[in-house]
Design an enzyme around this catalytic site. Structure first.
Site, PDB file in Angstrom:
ATOM      1  CB  CYS A 107      -5.987  30.449  75.001  1.00 49.79           C
ATOM      2  SG  CYS A 107      -6.841  32.025  75.744  1.00 49.79           S
ATOM      3  CB  CYS A 110      -8.616  35.322  74.320  1.00 44.95           C
ATOM      4  SG  CYS A 110      -7.401  35.399  75.548  1.00 44.95           S
ATOM      5  CB  SER A 111      -5.973  33.587  70.484  1.00 50.48           C
ATOM      6  OG  SER A 111      -7.345  33.589  69.891  1.00 50.48           O
ATOM      7  CB  CYS A 112      -3.373  32.970  76.040  1.00 57.54           C
ATOM      8  SG  CYS A 112      -4.259  34.293  76.827  1.00 57.54           S
TER       9      CYS A 112
END
Lengths: 201, 219, 219, 201
Positions: A107, A110-112
């Site tokens: 991702c 962000c950090s999905c």
């Protein structure tokens, strides 16, 4: 210089601890949060939801062709059959590694990450190093993990820009024909389901 | 916004450094921050897109310097202040302003796991028909919104192919601004690595992104 | 490299804040850093492009956090260490390693102004003929070098027009790596704001960049 | 929070002062730098080379059409006529503001700036805010300076990506017909030669 920075860093961290305590205490006093709910939430992600869930999905797909067909057609529903669902995994897609295709999930924005099947993401997955390089230099990133993908194997990178969450179905290693689902499950690590490792027999 | 969070394709952050036997949390405060932010979220004063935007709008040097949970902490405070759940003065003194009534009821422990297992699906039924179909060539639009968007800079203006139609999903660009869900078709789009990064890329490699209809034009 | 220094087109850094009656230096150490870095440069152990690259390769969070002269200080130390002018041990102890002979002669005060007035021109005579001419349509190449380059990301793949030919100049991409000056034609290229930023831009506005021949293709 | 950060910042700055002193003392001890040369260099940029140089160029261009023609044709040579040359101004180009064109100079990749005519750049010119926005939102940047450019005036942004350095020749304000070069020179500020201000009569 190194010492000085470490010292700064320690100060900074202990300040953070104090700030979190002060914030929690304020929010509890205001009736906005219930400490028992916080405990429960931490407990869920420390003890209940983690990569063992995903490993069960993978092992079942390897050993049950009908399940695998359902998983590839509608991953959200097939994963829910095993009891895994919800936050950060509302809409699941499974991508399959084959001898000619290697998949990698990232991702960049962000950090999905697919929490119901893998739990909370590791630090490296959330790092700028991974997020920036996975799309422009996936083969270099894989080398950081000790994995060299031959040029004639296509690397497919899945950048999780929406609420679709990706799980890699790794290749079942040769020589595991005699193993049952439980033994196979033990071979499946978190990184094999992100795409930064292969399953080792 | 073209923020520092939009880092796909950047160089200079060094190697990826996996940690052996990494714990779920590196210290108890990290778990508390995760739980605090989600418990505050249960008041439904903001949505996931506004939450993401609150992190993207941290000062860029802080964004790069702070750890993930430090960013969550900063964001929780920012969102709670912005929504009026807490005041600046309460934050500074650490004491409840006695003129504000105690809120009730917060998310309770028994509701935690059910809420997590339910999640917050973003798929929406729509009467609209999809503008694109699998196999169709598209081009990501050259747009530079100053607000929240999920169209990364590295694909803008680039040609891709529709891989899959996911039905209509909540549109983050409007939802983050509390301007409505504006659900629209979401597609997985395949971009060849060469289209994105030039001739040096491996010819068989590709990057797939999930992009909304408003991000795409016919190629 | 696609570093954080390549920030043209980014959002999120807030308004520009001019300072009334700004002094040349905000503290004496800033002037010392400027002078130290330039005096070290007089040993000709590196060139301006390698110097720039030493700043670009600072950790990205530091790049954004540090002030201009703090970056110059970090860069001066990095360059001096890299060129062997000082050792890590000398830096840590603050004392000269007695086994290394004292260097001589450094840049002296009387040479300072003449050196500044002379500068370091980068124009070079060449027997080559220019590949492009004013008025010609060109496209900036889609390249993503991991080393030093002066082709910003925001123009890559975009169509522009040759505005002016500056003759051959030292090529930074090779010079920064000490691979030679590789002088080649340098052009001012005009890109319309709409080509770079989409339909929202003012139709008459444009951005001009100075780009070397290796950065350009016929459009 | 604010206090705590200011405090960190002060500590950080006094550390920097000590590091610079230690570095200078080491470099002097090693014979690599001569403190008198450092003094001379600081003196040059504090007292000798600054925006008054550029103002002289502008005032001369306004009052001497032949000079202006030479300046527009070969800025490096014309500026050298006045004694200004060298580091960070080896290759000069002058761009002229007119009723239909407004020019703005930036360096998005670092902070390139025409030192011989303007001296060292101000902090805002080197800031991420200016470097990032000048190319994508020049009109917004100009508003930060209190300058609104009408839509029918073209904004040209010059991104100093090579060793060419740009000086803006601002518009001579109406009502200054009676003024000589010296009086005009006093009206020309640094910002008018970067393009973030207009010359006021």
């Amino acid at each position: 210089m190194a010492d000085e920075h470490d010292h700064d860093h320690d100060n900074h961290l202990s300040e953070t601890v104090l700030r979190v305590k002060a914030l929690e205490s304020l929010l509890v006093e205001k009736g906005l949060v219930d400490p028992a709910a916080l405990d429960a939430m931490v407990d869920v992600y420390e003890n209940k939801i983690g990569p063992r869930n995903g490993a069960k999905v993978v092992a079942k797909a390897w050993t049950d062709p009908a399940y695998k067909a359902r998983l590839m057609a509608d991953a959200t529903a097939a994963i829910a059959e095993l009891g895994y669902s919800g936050a950060q995994g509302e809409h699941m897609v499974v991508v399959e590694n084959t001898p000619t295709v290697h998949n990698l999930v990232v991702c960049t924005l962000c950090s999905c990450y697919p929490w119901p099947v893998l739990g909370l993401p590791p630090v490296w997955y959330k790092s700028s190093a991974y997020r920036s390089r996975a799309v422009i230099d996936p083969r270099g990133v894989l080398k950081d993990f000790g994995l060299t993908v031959p040029d004639d194997v296509a690397v497919r990178v899945w950048d999780s820009t929406a609420e679709i969450r990706y799980l890699v179905l790794p290749e079942r290693p040769a020589g595991t024909e005699g193993l049952g689902a439980e033994a196979l499950e033990a071979l499946v690590t978190r990184d094999t389901m992100i795409g930064t490792a292969k399953v080792m027999p | 916004m073209n923020g520092v969070h939009d880092m796909g394709g950047m160089h200079g952050f060094g190697p990826v450094e996996p940690e052996a036997n990494e714990p779920v949390f590196h210290a108890p405060w990290e778990g508390r921050v995760l739980a605090l932010r989600r418990a505050l979220g249960a008041w439904r004063k903001w949505n996931i897109d506004a939450g993401r935007h609150s992190i993207e709008t941290l000062p860029p040097a802080d964004y790069l310097r702070l750890s993930y949970y430090e960013k969550w902490l900063a964001s929780a405070i920012k969102l709670a202040l912005g929504a009026g759940l807490i005041t600046q003065r309460e934050l500074e003194t650490g004491k409840r302003d006695p003129s504000v009534p105690v809120a009730t009821p917060p998310l309770t422990a028994d509701k935690v796991l059910p809420a997590i297992l339910k999640g917050g699906p973003t798929h929406r039924e729509t009467a609209a028909t999809p503008r694109f179909a699998a196999g169709q060539a598209v081009r990501a639009r050259e747009i530079n919104p100053t607000g929240h968007t999920r169209l990364p800079r590295y694909v803008r203006g680039r040609r891709g192919m529709i891989e899959r139609d996911h039905g209509a999903h909540v549109f983050p660009d409007s939802n983050a601004r509390f301007l409505g869900e504006n659900p629209q078709y979401l597609y997985t789009v395949r971009f060849s690595a060469r289209e994105l990064w030039g001739e040096a890329a491996n010819p068989g490699d590709a990057v797939y992104l999930d992009l909304w209809e408003d991000y795409l034009d016919v190629a």
